[in-house]
Design a protein around this motif. Structure first.
Motif, PDB file in Angstrom:
ATOM      1  N   ALA A  92       0.829  -1.206   0.000  1.00  0.00           N
ATOM      2  CA  ALA A  92       0.000   0.000   0.000  1.00  0.00           C
ATOM      3  C   ALA A  92       0.864   1.257   0.000  1.00  0.00           C
ATOM      4  CB  ALA A  92      -0.937  -0.013   1.209  1.00  0.00           C
ATOM      5  N   LEU A  93       1.959   1.218   0.725  1.00  0.00           N
ATOM      6  CA  LEU A  93       2.875   2.360   0.749  1.00  0.00           C
ATOM      7  C   LEU A  93       3.492   2.583  -0.629  1.00  0.00           C
ATOM      8  CD1 LEU A  93       4.624   1.718   4.188  1.00  0.00           C
ATOM      9  CD2 LEU A  93       3.199   3.696   3.609  1.00  0.00           C
ATOM     10  N   ARG A  94       3.867   1.504  -1.303  1.00  0.00           N
ATOM     11  CA  ARG A  94       4.462   1.629  -2.635  1.00  0.00           C
ATOM     12  C   ARG A  94       3.450   2.184  -3.638  1.00  0.00           C
ATOM     13  NH1 ARG A  94       6.388  -3.825  -1.424  1.00  0.00           N
ATOM     14  NH2 ARG A  94       8.553  -3.736  -0.683  1.00  0.00           N
ATOM     15  N   ASN A  95       2.162   1.916  -3.383  1.00  0.00           N
ATOM     16  CA  ASN A  95       1.120   2.361  -4.308  1.00  0.00           C
ATOM     17  C   ASN A  95       0.626   3.771  -3.995  1.00  0.00           C
ATOM     18  OD1 ASN A  95       1.187  -0.041  -5.757  1.00  0.00           O
ATOM     19  ND2 ASN A  95      -0.385  -1.007  -4.480  1.00  0.00           N
ATOM     20  N   GLY A  96       1.327   4.454  -3.062  1.00  0.00           N
ATOM     21  CA  GLY A  96       1.008   5.848  -2.815  1.00  0.00           C
ATOM     22  C   GLY A  96       0.025   6.131  -1.703  1.00  0.00           C
ATOM     23  N   SER A  97      -0.163   5.204  -0.759  1.00  0.00           N
ATOM     24  CA  SER A  97      -1.145   5.397   0.315  1.00  0.00           C
ATOM     25  C   SER A  97      -0.539   5.952   1.592  1.00  0.00           C
ATOM     26  CB  SER A  97      -1.846   4.064   0.615  1.00  0.00           C
ATOM     27  OG  SER A  97      -2.545   3.599  -0.510  1.00  0.00           O
ATOM     28  N   VAL A 138      -6.051  -1.394   7.929  1.00  0.00           N
ATOM     29  CA  VAL A 138      -6.585  -2.236   6.865  1.00  0.00           C
ATOM     30  C   VAL A 138      -7.701  -1.532   6.098  1.00  0.00           C
ATOM     31  CG1 VAL A 138      -8.448  -3.469   8.075  1.00  0.00           C
ATOM     32  CG2 VAL A 138      -7.033  -4.677   6.390  1.00  0.00           C
ATOM     33  N   GLN A 139      -8.346  -0.555   6.721  1.00  0.00           N
ATOM     34  CA  GLN A 139      -9.364   0.223   5.999  1.00  0.00           C
ATOM     35  C   GLN A 139      -8.725   0.931   4.800  1.00  0.00           C
ATOM     36  OE1 GLN A 139     -11.787   2.826   8.503  1.00  0.00           O
ATOM     37  NE2 GLN A 139     -11.402   1.507  10.271  1.00  0.00           N
ATOM     38  N   VAL A 140      -7.572   1.543   5.034  1.00  0.00           N
ATOM     39  CA  VAL A 140      -6.878   2.240   3.949  1.00  0.00           C
ATOM     40  C   VAL A 140      -6.339   1.240   2.942  1.00  0.00           C
ATOM     41  CG1 VAL A 140      -4.970   3.789   3.388  1.00  0.00           C
ATOM     42  CG2 VAL A 140      -6.290   4.132   5.494  1.00  0.00           C
ATOM     43  N   ALA A 155      -6.699  -1.044  -2.632  1.00  0.00           N
ATOM     44  CA  ALA A 155      -6.405  -2.243  -3.409  1.00  0.00           C
ATOM     45  C   ALA A 155      -7.079  -2.197  -4.768  1.00  0.00           C
ATOM     46  CB  ALA A 155      -6.868  -3.481  -2.641  1.00  0.00           C
ATOM     47  N   PRO A 156      -6.422  -2.678  -5.818  1.00  0.00           N
ATOM     48  CA  PRO A 156      -7.053  -2.724  -7.142  1.00  0.00           C
ATOM     49  C   PRO A 156      -8.332  -3.541  -7.098  1.00  0.00           C
ATOM     50  CG  PRO A 156      -4.697  -3.125  -7.314  1.00  0.00           C
ATOM     51  CD  PRO A 156      -5.039  -3.152  -5.855  1.00  0.00           C
ATOM     52  N   GLY A 157      -9.409  -3.060  -7.717  1.00  0.00           N
ATOM     53  CA  GLY A 157     -10.673  -3.777  -7.728  1.00  0.00           C
ATOM     54  C   GLY A 157     -11.574  -3.423  -6.571  1.00  0.00           C
ATOM     55  N   ALA A 158     -11.068  -2.579  -5.633  1.00  0.00           N
ATOM     56  CA  ALA A 158     -11.899  -2.185  -4.503  1.00  0.00           C
ATOM     57  C   ALA A 158     -13.067  -1.335  -4.995  1.00  0.00           C
ATOM     58  CB  ALA A 158     -11.075  -1.399  -3.497  1.00  0.00           C
ATOM     59  N   ARG A 159     -14.195  -1.377  -4.264  1.00  0.00           N
ATOM     60  CA  ARG A 159     -15.383  -0.635  -4.668  1.00  0.00           C
ATOM     61  C   ARG A 159     -15.131   0.856  -4.573  1.00  0.00           C
ATOM     62  NH1 ARG A 159     -20.006   1.400  -2.205  1.00  0.00           N
ATOM     63  NH2 ARG A 159     -19.266   0.718  -0.152  1.00  0.00           N
ATOM     64  N   LYS A 160     -15.485   1.588  -5.620  1.00  0.00           N
ATOM     65  CA  LYS A 160     -15.287   3.020  -5.666  1.00  0.00           C
ATOM     66  C   LYS A 160     -16.543   3.735  -5.185  1.00  0.00           C
ATOM     67  CE  LYS A 160     -11.287   2.414  -7.621  1.00  0.00           C
ATOM     68  NZ  LYS A 160     -10.015   2.701  -6.930  1.00  0.00           N
TER      69      LYS A 160
END
Length: 371
Positions: free
Chosen positions: A262-267, A291-293, A298-303
Motif C-alpha cells: 500500500a505504501l508503494r502504491n502511494g497510500s 486495513v481500511q486504507v 487495493a485494485p478492484g476495490a469498490r469506488k
C-alpha cells in the motif's frame, strides 16, 4: 789439536737462578685440553638448576604461550565491572523486551549464575575526548543478560553481582559490530520482522551502510532472497510509518507485506492520517484502522458511486472461473502448459515479496528428495 774446554758443574745458586728465570718466562697453564678448559669455565660460570625447577619453568612458558593464543583468538573470559560497559554504545536491533521473559532470565541467573558470557568490544577514545566517566567497553551482544545482571546488582549487596563475565571481540574481525549483534540475535533469539527492517534503516541513516538496500544485504547476507525481500518491506514500513505506529512489532508477515504494498502504491498520506486520528488500545485496533486504507487502495476495490467507476459486485467470486482460480483476496491463479513445461500465472494485487516466498515454497515441494 784443539784444546778441550773444561766444563764445570753449576753451583746450587746457579740452579736456583735458572729455575727462577724459567718460572718468570713461562705462564702457568692447566694440564687440561683447551676444549675441556672451556667446558669447565662455562660450568663454573653457569647457575645450576635442578630438574624440578627446569620443568616448572617450561610449564610456565607453555602456559604463557597458551594464554597469548587464547587472547589473540578472542577466547579469554574477563570479569568486567558493570559500570565499565556502555550498553548503548551502539544502536540496538531489539526495540522491546518481553517483561515475563526478562523476569525469568533474571531469576535463572540469580539461582544458577550466568552460564553464557556477553560479548564486548573495546571503545576507541579520541585524543581530544575529555569527557569523564566514559566506559572503556561497548556491549556487542548479550543485552538481556547485561540488563538482568544490572537488576541483580541494584538489589543485591553481594560484590559478585557487580561484575559480569565477558569475552572481548574485535568488531572489525567479525565483519562489523552491528552485523555481529544481528547474527547473535538471529541465532539465539529471532528478531521480529519489523526489528530486522528497522536496524537496516537506522544503520544506513547513521552512515554504517550507504543505503538501506546495502544494509539488508550485508546484515542478512545468509538469508534467502525471499527473506531479504520481506525485510526490505518492513524497512519501508519503518521509514514511512515508524514514528506513528504504536504496535509495529505485532505486525505479522503477511500483514506487513500488504502494508508495504500500500505504501508503494502511494497510500502513505492516508495511512499517516488514520494513525494520527487517535490512540489505539491494542495492536488489533491499530491494524483494523490500517486495513481500511489498505483495502480501499487495493485494485478492484469498490469506488465511491459519486466518482463513477464500476458498480459493487464487480470483483469475481472466489472459486474456479473457467481455467482460472479466483482467491478470496482477489488474486487469480492460472495454470497452463507449453512445449517448455508448466506455467503458473498470478494475477491481481500481489506483493513481489509474497511471490518470491511462494516460489521458495514451490522449490521446496519440487526439490528431489535426498537418498
Amino acid at each position: 789439536m784443539a784444546k778441550r774446554r773444561k766444563v764445570a758443574a753449576p753451583s746450587a745458586d746457579d740452579l736456583n737462578r735458572i729455575e727462577e728465570e724459567f718460572r718468570r718466562e713461562t705462564s702457568p697453564r692447566s694440564a687440561m685440553a683447551p676444549i675441556s678448559q672451556i667446558s669447565a669455565d662455562a660450568a663454573l660460570s653457569a647457575n645450576p638448576v635442578d630438574a624440578k625447577t627446569r620443568a616448572a619453568d617450561a610449564k610456565q612458558k607453555a602456559d604463557a604461550d597458551a594464554l597469548q593464543r587464547i587472547r589473540e583468538e578472542g577466547r579469554e573470559l574477563l570479569s568486567i565491572p558493570l559500570d565499565q560497559i556502555d550498553a548503548r554504545a551502539m544502536i540496538r536491533d531489539r526495540t522491546m523486551i518481553d517483561a515475563d521473559e526478562m523476569s525469568e532470565l533474571t531469576n535463572s541467573i540469580e539461582a544458577h549464575g550466568m552460564r553464557l558470557p556477553i560479548e564486548v568490544f573495546r571503545r576507541e577514545t579520541p585524543k581530544d575526548d575529555t569527557k569523564e566517566g566514559r566506559a572503556p567497553y561497548g556491549l556487542l551482544s548479550g543485552f538481556r543478560r547485561y540488563k538482568a545482571m544490572s537488576q541483580l546488582a541494584a538489589r543485591r549487596s553481594d560484590p559478585k553481582w557487580q561484575n559480569i563475565t565477558a569475552i572481548e571481540r574485535d568488531p572489525d574481525a567479525l565483519g562489523g559490530a552491528i552485523t555481529a549483534m544481528v547474527e547473535e540475535n538471529e541465532i539465539r533469539s529471532n528478531l521480529s520482522h519489523y526489528e530486522r527492517g528497522r536496524i537496516a534503516v537506522v544503520a544506513a541513516q547513521q552512515g554504517v551502510f550507504g543505503s538501506t538496500e546495502e544494509g539488508v544485504n550485508t546484515l542478512f547476507a545468509v538469508a534467502s532472497k525471499a527473506k531479504r525481500s520481506k525485510i526490505r518491506a518492513f524497512a519501508l514500513i519503518f521509514e514511512e510509518l515508524g514514528d506513528m505506529l504504536m504496535y509495529p512489532e505485532a505486525i505479522k508477515e503477511r500483514e506487513g507485506l500488504r502494508l508495504a504494498n500500500a505504501l508503494r502504491n502511494g497510500s502513505e498520506a492516508d495511512l499517516r492520517d488514520i494513525l494520527a486520528r487517535g490512540t489505539f488500545e491494542n495492536a488489533e485496533a491499530e491494524w483494523a484502522a490500517l486495513v481500511q486504507v489498505i483495502d480501499a487502495a487495493a485494485p478492484g476495490a469498490r469506488k465511491d458511486p459519486a466518482r463513477g467507476g464500476r458498480p459493487k459486485g464487480f470483483a469475481a467470486k472466489p472459486g474456479w472461473q473457467a481455467d482460472t482460480r479466483v482467491l478470496s483476496s482477489g488474486v487469480t491463479l492460472r495454470h497452463d502448459t507449453d512445449s517448455n513445461g508448466h506455467m503458473i500465472r498470478i494475477g491481481g494485487d500481489v506483493d513481489q515479496a509474497l511471490v518470491e516466498s511462494a516460489l521458495e515454497h514451490l522449490a521446496y515441494l519440487l526439490e528431489k528428495p535426498s537418498d
